[in-house]
Design a protein around this motif. Structure first.
Motif, PDB file in Angstrom:
ATOM      1  N   ARG A 144      -3.215  -8.394  23.960  1.00  0.00           N
ATOM      2  CA  ARG A 144      -3.358  -7.112  24.478  1.00  0.00           C
ATOM      3  C   ARG A 144      -4.857  -6.752  24.756  1.00  0.00           C
ATOM      4  N   ASN A 145      -5.630  -7.798  24.792  1.00  0.00           N
ATOM      5  CA  ASN A 145      -7.190  -7.513  25.039  1.00  0.00           C
ATOM      6  C   ASN A 145      -7.864  -6.765  23.851  1.00  0.00           C
ATOM      7  N   GLU A 146      -7.589  -7.222  22.431  1.00  0.00           N
ATOM      8  CA  GLU A 146      -8.101  -6.588  21.372  1.00  0.00           C
ATOM      9  C   GLU A 146      -9.145  -7.422  20.795  1.00  0.00           C
ATOM     10  N   SER A 147      -9.894  -6.433  19.933  1.00  0.00           N
ATOM     11  CA  SER A 147     -10.965  -7.128  19.199  1.00  0.00           C
ATOM     12  C   SER A 147     -10.458  -7.533  17.748  1.00  0.00           C
ATOM     13  N   THR A 148     -10.941  -8.618  17.382  1.00  0.00           N
ATOM     14  CA  THR A 148     -10.654  -8.983  15.920  1.00  0.00           C
ATOM     15  C   THR A 148     -11.830  -8.874  15.065  1.00  0.00           C
ATOM     16  N   GLU A 149     -12.925  -8.331  15.450  1.00  0.00           N
ATOM     17  CA  GLU A 149     -13.984  -8.128  14.805  1.00  0.00           C
ATOM     18  C   GLU A 149     -13.985  -7.509  13.303  1.00  0.00           C
ATOM     19  N   ALA A 150     -13.324  -6.259  13.488  1.00  0.00           N
ATOM     20  CA  ALA A 150     -13.536  -5.299  12.102  1.00  0.00           C
ATOM     21  C   ALA A 150     -12.128  -5.871  11.283  1.00  0.00           C
ATOM     22  N   LEU A 151     -11.426  -6.883  11.611  1.00  0.00           N
ATOM     23  CA  LEU A 151     -10.498  -7.626  10.519  1.00  0.00           C
ATOM     24  C   LEU A 151     -11.259  -8.023   9.673  1.00  0.00           C
ATOM     25  N   LYS A 152     -12.294  -8.787   9.418  1.00  0.00           N
ATOM     26  CA  LYS A 152     -13.105  -9.160   8.337  1.00  0.00           C
ATOM     27  C   LYS A 152     -13.283  -8.248   7.405  1.00  0.00           C
ATOM     28  N   TYR A 153     -13.345  -6.888   7.499  1.00  0.00           N
ATOM     29  CA  TYR A 153     -13.419  -6.022   6.414  1.00  0.00           C
ATOM     30  C   TYR A 153     -12.033  -5.523   5.660  1.00  0.00           C
ATOM     31  N   TRP A 154     -11.005  -6.245   5.909  1.00  0.00           N
ATOM     32  CA  TRP A 154      -9.960  -6.183   5.286  1.00  0.00           C
ATOM     33  C   TRP A 154      -9.947  -6.444   3.585  1.00  0.00           C
ATOM     34  N   LYS A 155      -9.380  -5.678   3.070  1.00  0.00           N
ATOM     35  CA  LYS A 155      -9.610  -5.950   1.575  1.00  0.00           C
ATOM     36  C   LYS A 155      -8.011  -6.233   0.568  1.00  0.00           C
ATOM     37  N   SER A 156      -7.268  -5.241   1.035  1.00  0.00           N
ATOM     38  CA  SER A 156      -6.062  -5.359   0.442  1.00  0.00           C
ATOM     39  C   SER A 156      -4.910  -4.368   1.235  1.00  0.00           C
ATOM     40  N   VAL A 157      -3.742  -4.728   0.801  1.00  0.00           N
ATOM     41  CA  VAL A 157      -2.465  -4.277   1.238  1.00  0.00           C
ATOM     42  C   VAL A 157      -2.469  -2.433   1.348  1.00  0.00           C
ATOM     43  N   GLY A 158      -3.066  -2.043  -0.146  1.00  0.00           N
ATOM     44  CA  GLY A 158      -3.139  -0.813  -0.346  1.00  0.00           C
ATOM     45  C   GLY A 158      -1.733  -0.137  -0.916  1.00  0.00           C
ATOM     46  N   VAL A 159      -0.653  -0.655  -0.557  1.00  0.00           N
ATOM     47  CA  VAL A 159       0.644  -0.127  -1.197  1.00  0.00           C
ATOM     48  C   VAL A 159       0.664  -0.072  -2.686  1.00  0.00           C
ATOM     49  N   ALA A 160       0.724   0.852  -3.236  1.00  0.00           N
ATOM     50  CA  ALA A 160       0.992   0.667  -4.723  1.00  0.00           C
ATOM     51  C   ALA A 160       2.020   0.436  -5.271  1.00  0.00           C
ATOM     52  N   SER A 161       3.367   0.724  -4.799  1.00  0.00           N
ATOM     53  CA  SER A 161       4.608   0.301  -5.422  1.00  0.00           C
ATOM     54  C   SER A 161       4.934  -1.113  -5.178  1.00  0.00           C
ATOM     55  N   PRO A 162       5.693  -1.731  -6.225  1.00  0.00           N
ATOM     56  CA  PRO A 162       6.224  -3.037  -5.875  1.00  0.00           C
ATOM     57  C   PRO A 162       7.269  -3.214  -4.442  1.00  0.00           C
ATOM     58  N   GLY A 163       6.745  -3.961  -3.558  1.00  0.00           N
ATOM     59  CA  GLY A 163       7.815  -3.879  -2.407  1.00  0.00           C
ATOM     60  C   GLY A 163       7.798  -2.544  -1.700  1.00  0.00           C
ATOM     61  N   GLY A 164       6.817  -1.716  -1.857  1.00  0.00           N
ATOM     62  CA  GLY A 164       6.928  -0.397  -1.150  1.00  0.00           C
ATOM     63  C   GLY A 164       8.120   0.405  -1.642  1.00  0.00           C
ATOM     64  N   ARG A 165       8.781   0.426  -2.685  1.00  0.00           N
ATOM     65  CA  ARG A 165       9.816   0.989  -3.256  1.00  0.00           C
ATOM     66  C   ARG A 165       9.380   2.456  -3.331  1.00  0.00           C
ATOM     67  N   ILE A 166      10.117   3.520  -2.757  1.00  0.00           N
ATOM     68  CA  ILE A 166       9.782   5.077  -2.753  1.00  0.00           C
ATOM     69  C   ILE A 166      10.082   5.539  -4.187  1.00  0.00           C
ATOM     70  N   GLN A 167       9.233   6.483  -4.761  1.00  0.00           N
ATOM     71  CA  GLN A 167       9.654   7.329  -5.806  1.00  0.00           C
ATOM     72  C   GLN A 167       9.663   8.710  -5.458  1.00  0.00           C
ATOM     73  N   ASP A 168      10.386   9.509  -6.082  1.00  0.00           N
ATOM     74  CA  ASP A 168      10.162  11.102  -5.919  1.00  0.00           C
ATOM     75  C   ASP A 168       8.674  11.658  -6.010  1.00  0.00           C
ATOM     76  N   GLN A 169       7.827  11.062  -6.713  1.00  0.00           N
ATOM     77  CA  GLN A 169       6.421  11.542  -6.951  1.00  0.00           C
ATOM     78  C   GLN A 169       5.670  11.194  -5.726  1.00  0.00           C
TER      79      GLN A 169
END
Length: 360
Positions: free
Chosen positions: A292-317
């Motif tokens: 898609r004619n995109e840049s990969t330059e910014a990818l080097k700054y990736w650090k973590s998936v960020g999702v807090a819950s195991p497997g992304g399971r949803i909670q009421d909170q």
């Protein structure tokens, strides 16, 4: 989507609310039914389930959905890229109006859409904030803005209204003792995320909202400082947005829904447990293959998936933490009925994801 998953005005604009209502009405017309569908109906219909799932992407970045497909976690289910999304609210409205089958947005936007009557349901957390991955609200190093009260009358760049950034900013100001009238005087200005750093440095805005690789790139350039962060405001790691599916899609395609949601859960754990360099290499590979004619330059700054819950399971909170903001914005009146907002039924991942094998 977060960068997916926030015109001027701090309160949700009437146009946004109208668009959501219109999306809900159109969805009902398209579905041709007056009540919500159920997964059990799809399981007994005898029809053939779709193996193609339509989605929107984001330029220069790789979604969990795309990682799941590339790693073979979706089996014989294929993704069909429709377009790139402009925001989280737009992404989930596309699902509601049957332009796509899955989309993601900030939790508050998901709640707003469902409360407006759109027959969609949250099925998995797809983004969140932690010590490595978070959103910061930045000013220039020499800015006179030091305290929350200094934001009165100032312009804050956000990616869209009525979503993650607005909710965090409102919570920050309210927790700092500003009155509703004072909060209204803080001007939120929509600026595309890729243009926020430039807008801040050119003094077109007083505060720039930056997250992910865009934040890290700006920090590497120097000359800016964080006034506050969303992790600091909320108080620790948290999940902030969900992928949603349309209820009629779930009803007709329960097995495909399970495959997709569980595949995303596996992708979350793969990103969480795989060495950072390998994750970045996979992102670069996916972007190169999709052409898609995109840049990969910014990818080097990736650090973590960020999702807090195991497997992304949803909670009421995940939903109730935003109740005060949603009430102040007039989106809800009473307590949230979380049962109608989400389900973990289609997330079958209980442990860490198995070793992944890339497709050829």
């Amino acid at each position: 989507m977060k960068n997916g998953l926030l015109s001027k005005r701090h309160r949700p604009a009437a146009g946004v609310a109208a668009a959501i209502a219109a999306a809900a009405a159109l969805t009902l017309a398209l579905s041709g039914c007056g009540g919500p569908a159920t997964a059990q109906q799809g399981g007994t219909s005898g029809g053939t389930e779709t193996k193609t799932v339509r989605y929107q992407g984001s330029p220069n970045s790789v979604a969990l959905l795309e990682v799941a497909e590339d790693l073979g976690y979706l089996g014989d289910v294929k993704l069909e890229w429709v377009s790139n999304t402009t925001s989280g609210p737009q992404s989930i409205q596309s699902v509601a109006t049957d332009q796509t089958d899955i989309g993601g947005a900030f939790t508050g936007a998901v709640i707003k859409l469902i409360e407006a009557g759109a027959p969609v349901q949250a099925v998995i957390n797809y983004y969140g904030e932690d010590k490595d991955t978070f959103t910061g609200y930045y000013v220039e190093e020499g800015s006179p803005i030091k305290t929350p009260r200094d934001l009165i009358g100032k312009k804050v760049a956000v990616n869209t209204l009525g979503a993650h950034h607005e909710a965090v900013i409102t919570t920050y100001l309210k927790n700092s003792g500003l009155t509703p009238e004072e909060i209204k005087q803080v001007q939120l200005v929509v600026v595309p995320p890729n243009e926020t750093e430039v807008a801040l440095r050119k003094k077109q805005v007083d505060v720039g909202t930056l997250g992910g690789v865009l934040q890290d790139r700006a920090l590497a350039e120097g000359g800016i400082r964080a006034l506050f962060t969303d992790v600091g405001v909320i108080g620790g790691p948290f999940d902030a947005g969900q992928y949603v599916l349309r209820k009629d899609f779930i009803a007709k395609n329960p097995e495909t829904s399970r495959t997709v949601v569980t595949g995303v859960a596996k992708a979350i754990e793969w990103e969480r447990t795989t060495p950072r360099e390998q994750v970045i290499a996979k992102f670069e590979e996916i972007i190169a293959k999709r052409g898609r004619n995109e840049s990969t330059e910014a990818l080097k700054y990736w650090k973590s998936v960020g999702v807090a819950s195991p497997g992304g399971r949803i909670q009421d909170q995940d939903f109730t933490r935003w109740e005060d903001y949603l009430k102040s914005a007039g989106i809800i009146n009473g307590a949230l009925d979380t049962a109608k907002l989400y389900t973990n039924e289609f997330n079958l991942l209980e442990n860490s994801a198995p070793a992944a094998t890339s497709k050829g």
